[in-house]
Design an enzyme around this catalytic site. Structure first.
Site, PDB file in Angstrom:
ATOM      1  N   SER A 147       2.030   5.161   8.717  1.00  0.00           N
ATOM      2  CA  SER A 147       1.496   4.548   9.931  1.00  0.00           C
ATOM      3  C   SER A 147       2.216   3.232  10.193  1.00  0.00           C
ATOM      4  CB  SER A 147       0.005   4.274   9.759  1.00  0.00           C
ATOM      5  OG  SER A 147      -0.194   3.281   8.755  1.00  0.00           O
TER       6      SER A 147
ATOM      7  N   HIS B 278       0.861   0.440   9.916  1.00  0.00           N
ATOM      8  CA  HIS B 278       0.449  -0.438   8.818  1.00  0.00           C
ATOM      9  C   HIS B 278       1.380  -0.269   7.625  1.00  0.00           C
ATOM     10  CE1 HIS B 278      -2.232  -1.671   5.371  1.00  0.00           C
ATOM     11  NE2 HIS B 278      -2.432  -2.673   6.190  1.00  0.00           N
ATOM     12  N   CYS B 279       1.731   0.969   7.313  1.00  0.00           N
ATOM     13  CA  CYS B 279       2.620   1.241   6.185  1.00  0.00           C
ATOM     14  C   CYS B 279       4.014   0.649   6.404  1.00  0.00           C
ATOM     15  CB  CYS B 279       2.765   2.741   5.963  1.00  0.00           C
ATOM     16  SG  CYS B 279       1.231   3.668   5.797  1.00  0.00           S
ATOM     17  N   ALA B 280       4.423   0.549   7.665  1.00  0.00           N
ATOM     18  CA  ALA B 280       5.767   0.096   7.986  1.00  0.00           C
ATOM     19  C   ALA B 280       5.854  -1.406   8.240  1.00  0.00           C
ATOM     20  CB  ALA B 280       6.276   0.853   9.213  1.00  0.00           C
TER      21      ALA B 280
END
Length: 262
Positions: free
Chosen positions: A251, A253-255
Protein backbone atom coordinates in the site's frame (compact mmCIF):
# COMPACT_ATOMS: atom_id res chain seq x y z
CA UNK A 1 15.97 13.39 -3.54
CA UNK A 2 18.56 11.03 -2.08
CA UNK A 3 20.00 8.33 -4.38
CA UNK A 4 20.05 4.94 -2.64
CA UNK A 5 20.44 1.42 -4.05
CA UNK A 6 17.27 -0.67 -3.50
CA UNK A 7 15.95 -4.15 -4.08
CA UNK A 8 12.32 -3.04 -3.66
CA UNK A 9 10.22 0.06 -2.91
CA UNK A 10 8.93 -0.83 0.57
CA UNK A 11 10.77 1.78 2.65
CA UNK A 12 8.27 1.34 5.50
CA UNK A 13 10.04 -1.97 6.13
CA UNK A 14 13.59 -1.30 4.96
CA UNK A 15 13.94 2.20 6.38
CA UNK A 16 14.35 3.09 10.05
CA UNK A 17 11.58 3.84 12.53
CA UNK A 18 12.12 7.31 13.98
CA UNK A 19 11.76 7.93 17.72
CA UNK A 20 12.15 10.85 20.09
CA UNK A 21 14.95 10.01 22.55
CA UNK A 22 14.98 10.98 26.21
CA UNK A 23 17.36 13.85 25.41
CA UNK A 24 14.83 15.33 22.98
CA UNK A 25 16.82 14.40 19.89
CA UNK A 26 15.53 12.20 17.10
CA UNK A 27 16.82 8.66 16.76
CA UNK A 28 16.33 6.15 13.96
CA UNK A 29 15.83 2.50 14.94
CA UNK A 30 17.38 -0.01 12.54
CA UNK A 31 15.31 -3.21 12.78
CA UNK A 32 17.80 -5.37 10.85
CA UNK A 33 15.69 -5.95 7.74
CA UNK A 34 16.21 -9.52 6.49
CA UNK A 35 13.94 -9.71 3.44
CA UNK A 36 10.78 -10.60 5.40
CA UNK A 37 12.30 -13.72 6.84
CA UNK A 38 14.84 -14.26 4.03
CA UNK A 39 12.12 -14.64 1.39
CA UNK A 40 13.60 -12.08 -1.00
CA UNK A 41 16.95 -10.64 -2.07
CA UNK A 42 17.80 -7.77 0.27
CA UNK A 43 21.51 -7.06 -0.06
CA UNK A 44 20.79 -3.41 -0.91
CA UNK A 45 17.65 -3.04 1.18
CA UNK A 46 19.39 -4.06 4.41
CA UNK A 47 21.48 -0.86 4.22
CA UNK A 48 18.56 1.55 3.67
CA UNK A 49 17.98 2.24 7.38
CA UNK A 50 21.64 3.22 7.88
CA UNK A 51 21.55 5.48 4.80
CA UNK A 52 18.38 7.25 5.94
CA UNK A 53 19.74 7.80 9.46
CA UNK A 54 23.01 9.20 8.11
CA UNK A 55 21.22 11.46 5.62
CA UNK A 56 18.86 12.75 8.33
CA UNK A 57 21.83 13.37 10.63
CA UNK A 58 20.38 11.39 13.53
CA UNK A 59 21.71 8.57 15.70
CA UNK A 60 21.08 5.07 14.35
CA UNK A 61 19.74 2.97 17.23
CA UNK A 62 20.58 -0.74 17.15
CA UNK A 63 18.61 -3.69 18.50
CA UNK A 64 18.92 -7.47 18.31
CA UNK A 65 15.30 -7.63 17.10
CA UNK A 66 14.53 -8.43 13.47
CA UNK A 67 11.30 -6.90 12.21
CA UNK A 68 9.89 -4.29 9.85
CA UNK A 69 8.17 -0.94 10.25
CA UNK A 70 4.97 -2.33 8.75
CA UNK A 71 4.57 -4.88 11.53
CA UNK A 72 4.22 -2.36 14.35
CA UNK A 73 1.56 0.33 14.80
CA UNK A 74 1.80 2.83 17.66
CA UNK A 75 -0.49 5.51 19.09
CA UNK A 76 2.35 7.76 20.31
CA UNK A 77 1.11 7.41 23.89
CA UNK A 78 2.60 4.07 24.91
CA UNK A 79 0.39 1.59 23.02
CA UNK A 80 1.38 -0.64 20.11
CA UNK A 81 -0.43 -3.22 17.98
CA UNK A 82 1.63 -6.13 16.61
CA UNK A 83 0.97 -9.45 14.89
CA UNK A 84 2.45 -12.58 16.44
CA UNK A 85 2.68 -14.24 13.02
CA UNK A 86 5.28 -11.72 11.90
CA UNK A 87 7.57 -10.92 14.81
CA UNK A 88 7.30 -14.14 16.85
CA UNK A 89 8.42 -16.09 13.84
CA UNK A 90 11.46 -18.33 13.51
CA UNK A 91 12.40 -16.60 10.26
CA UNK A 92 12.98 -13.35 12.17
CA UNK A 93 13.42 -13.92 15.90
CA UNK A 94 14.01 -17.66 16.40
CA UNK A 95 13.37 -19.03 19.89
CA UNK A 96 12.22 -15.67 21.26
CA UNK A 97 9.24 -15.65 23.61
CA UNK A 98 6.59 -12.96 23.65
CA UNK A 99 7.89 -11.72 27.02
CA UNK A 100 11.48 -11.51 25.73
CA UNK A 101 10.32 -9.64 22.64
CA UNK A 102 8.33 -7.15 24.72
CA UNK A 103 11.28 -6.56 27.05
CA UNK A 104 13.42 -5.52 24.07
CA UNK A 105 10.85 -3.55 22.07
CA UNK A 106 8.96 -1.62 24.73
CA UNK A 107 11.80 0.62 26.00
CA UNK A 108 13.03 1.12 22.44
CA UNK A 109 9.70 2.60 21.28
CA UNK A 110 8.49 4.04 24.60
CA UNK A 111 5.72 1.46 25.01
CA UNK A 112 3.87 0.35 28.12
CA UNK A 113 1.27 -1.89 26.46
CA UNK A 114 1.24 -4.13 23.40
CA UNK A 115 -2.01 -5.41 21.88
CA UNK A 116 -1.26 -8.68 20.13
CA UNK A 117 -3.15 -9.86 17.05
CA UNK A 118 -2.57 -13.42 15.80
CA UNK A 119 -2.03 -12.54 12.13
CA UNK A 120 -1.24 -15.42 9.80
CA UNK A 121 2.04 -16.90 8.60
CA UNK A 122 3.00 -17.88 5.10
CA UNK A 123 0.05 -16.43 3.17
CA UNK A 124 1.94 -13.34 2.04
CA UNK A 125 5.57 -12.30 2.04
CA UNK A 126 5.19 -10.27 5.26
CA UNK A 127 3.67 -13.07 7.36
CA UNK A 128 0.76 -10.79 8.21
CA UNK A 129 1.91 -7.23 8.79
CA UNK A 130 -0.09 -5.14 11.24
CA UNK A 131 -0.49 -2.34 8.69
CA UNK A 132 -2.81 -4.54 6.64
CA UNK A 133 -5.08 -5.22 9.64
CA UNK A 134 -5.19 -2.32 12.11
CA UNK A 135 -4.00 1.29 12.41
CA UNK A 136 -4.38 4.01 15.00
CA UNK A 137 -6.13 7.18 13.84
CA UNK A 138 -5.44 8.80 17.22
CA UNK A 139 -4.96 7.57 20.78
CA UNK A 140 -7.99 5.40 21.58
CA UNK A 141 -9.25 5.23 17.97
CA UNK A 142 -8.35 2.27 15.75
CA UNK A 143 -9.24 1.55 12.13
CA UNK A 144 -9.45 -2.20 11.54
CA UNK A 145 -9.88 -4.17 8.34
CA UNK A 146 -12.68 -6.62 7.63
CA UNK A 147 -12.54 -9.15 4.80
CA UNK A 148 -16.23 -9.66 3.84
CA UNK A 149 -15.74 -12.75 1.67
CA UNK A 150 -16.52 -15.89 3.76
CA UNK A 151 -14.43 -17.93 1.30
CA UNK A 152 -11.29 -15.90 2.02
CA UNK A 153 -8.76 -17.20 4.55
CA UNK A 154 -8.75 -13.69 6.03
CA UNK A 155 -12.49 -13.56 6.78
CA UNK A 156 -12.36 -15.41 10.11
CA UNK A 157 -8.97 -13.88 10.90
CA UNK A 158 -10.21 -10.30 10.57
CA UNK A 159 -13.30 -11.12 12.66
CA UNK A 160 -10.96 -12.47 15.37
CA UNK A 161 -8.85 -9.31 15.18
CA UNK A 162 -11.95 -7.14 15.58
CA UNK A 163 -12.96 -9.11 18.69
CA UNK A 164 -9.50 -8.65 20.23
CA UNK A 165 -9.37 -4.93 19.49
CA UNK A 166 -12.88 -4.28 20.82
CA UNK A 167 -12.05 -5.95 24.12
CA UNK A 168 -8.56 -4.42 24.46
CA UNK A 169 -7.49 -1.41 26.48
CA UNK A 170 -4.69 0.99 25.63
CA UNK A 171 -1.80 2.18 27.81
CA UNK A 172 -4.10 4.69 29.50
CA UNK A 173 -6.65 1.99 30.32
CA UNK A 174 -9.20 3.17 27.77
CA UNK A 175 -11.32 0.81 25.68
CA UNK A 176 -10.68 1.37 22.02
CA UNK A 177 -13.14 2.95 19.61
CA UNK A 178 -12.80 0.52 16.68
CA UNK A 179 -13.90 1.73 13.23
CA UNK A 180 -14.17 -0.91 10.51
CA UNK A 181 -12.88 -0.62 6.96
CA UNK A 182 -14.39 -3.33 4.77
CA UNK A 183 -12.25 -4.53 1.87
CA UNK A 184 -13.55 -3.98 -1.69
CA UNK A 185 -15.45 -6.78 -3.39
CA UNK A 186 -13.74 -6.11 -6.71
CA UNK A 187 -10.77 -4.20 -8.13
CA UNK A 188 -9.88 -2.76 -11.52
CA UNK A 189 -8.53 -5.57 -13.73
CA UNK A 190 -5.56 -3.73 -15.28
CA UNK A 191 -3.13 -4.42 -12.40
CA UNK A 192 -4.90 -7.31 -10.69
CA UNK A 193 -2.46 -10.03 -9.62
CA UNK A 194 -2.40 -12.85 -7.09
CA UNK A 195 -0.43 -10.55 -4.75
CA UNK A 196 -2.77 -7.55 -5.22
CA UNK A 197 -3.30 -5.93 -1.79
CA UNK A 198 -6.91 -4.75 -1.84
CA UNK A 199 -7.41 -3.10 1.53
CA UNK A 200 -7.93 0.41 2.88
CA UNK A 201 -5.88 0.07 6.07
CA UNK A 202 -2.70 1.05 4.23
CA UNK A 203 -3.43 4.78 4.20
CA UNK A 204 -0.67 7.33 4.82
CA UNK A 205 -1.03 10.34 7.14
CA UNK A 206 0.91 13.43 5.98
CA UNK A 207 0.82 17.10 6.91
CA UNK A 208 -2.83 18.19 6.71
CA UNK A 209 -4.09 15.22 4.72
CA UNK A 210 -4.59 11.47 4.52
CA UNK A 211 -3.58 9.66 1.33
CA UNK A 212 -5.68 6.54 0.71
CA UNK A 213 -6.25 4.08 -2.07
CA UNK A 214 -9.37 3.57 -4.15
CA UNK A 215 -9.90 0.32 -6.02
CA UNK A 216 -12.81 1.04 -8.37
CA UNK A 217 -15.48 -0.56 -6.16
CA UNK A 218 -17.59 2.60 -5.88
CA UNK A 219 -19.56 1.54 -2.80
CA UNK A 220 -16.57 0.24 -0.83
CA UNK A 221 -14.33 3.15 -1.89
CA UNK A 222 -16.90 5.70 -0.73
CA UNK A 223 -17.57 3.91 2.57
CA UNK A 224 -13.84 3.76 3.35
CA UNK A 225 -13.40 7.43 2.46
CA UNK A 226 -16.24 8.47 4.77
CA UNK A 227 -14.83 6.37 7.62
CA UNK A 228 -11.40 7.96 7.26
CA UNK A 229 -13.01 11.40 7.19
CA UNK A 230 -14.73 10.54 10.48
CA UNK A 231 -11.48 9.26 11.99
CA UNK A 232 -9.38 12.25 10.84
CA UNK A 233 -11.52 15.38 11.25
CA UNK A 234 -9.85 18.47 9.86
CA UNK A 235 -7.63 16.55 7.42
CA UNK A 236 -8.18 16.41 3.68
CA UNK A 237 -8.86 12.86 2.50
CA UNK A 238 -7.19 12.20 -0.85
CA UNK A 239 -8.36 8.96 -2.48
CA UNK A 240 -6.17 7.94 -5.42
CA UNK A 241 -5.76 5.10 -7.88
CA UNK A 242 -2.53 3.45 -6.70
CA UNK A 243 -3.15 0.04 -8.25
CA UNK A 244 0.47 -0.21 -9.37
CA UNK A 245 1.56 -0.21 -5.71
CA UNK A 246 -1.20 -2.65 -4.70
CA UNK A 247 -0.14 -5.02 -7.50
CA UNK A 248 3.19 -5.43 -5.74
CA UNK A 249 1.44 -6.63 -2.59
CA UNK A 250 1.53 -3.42 -0.57
CA UNK A 251 0.00 0.00 0.00
CA UNK A 252 1.00 3.66 0.03
CA UNK A 253 1.79 3.17 3.73
CA UNK A 254 4.22 0.37 2.87
CA UNK A 255 5.92 2.59 0.29
CA UNK A 256 6.46 5.54 2.66
CA UNK A 257 8.09 6.24 6.02
CA UNK A 258 7.70 9.50 7.90
CA UNK A 259 10.37 11.49 9.71
CA UNK A 260 8.94 13.56 12.57
CA UNK A 261 10.03 17.11 13.32
CA UNK A 262 13.06 17.04 15.59
Amino acid sequence: LVPCPLNDLWVRDTGPTFVHQANGQLGAVDFNFNGWGRKQAHEADKHVARTVAQTAGVARLSTPLVMEGGCVEVDGHGTAILTESCVLNANRNPGMSKAQFEDLLMPLLGLTRIIWLPGIKGKDITDGHTDFYARFASPGVVLAGLEPDPQSYEHELTLRHLDILRSARDAQGRKLNVLTLQAPSSVRPAFETKEFAAGYIGFYVCNGAVMMQGFGDAEADQAARLTLAEAFPGRRIEQLNMDGIAAGGGSVHCATQQQPVG
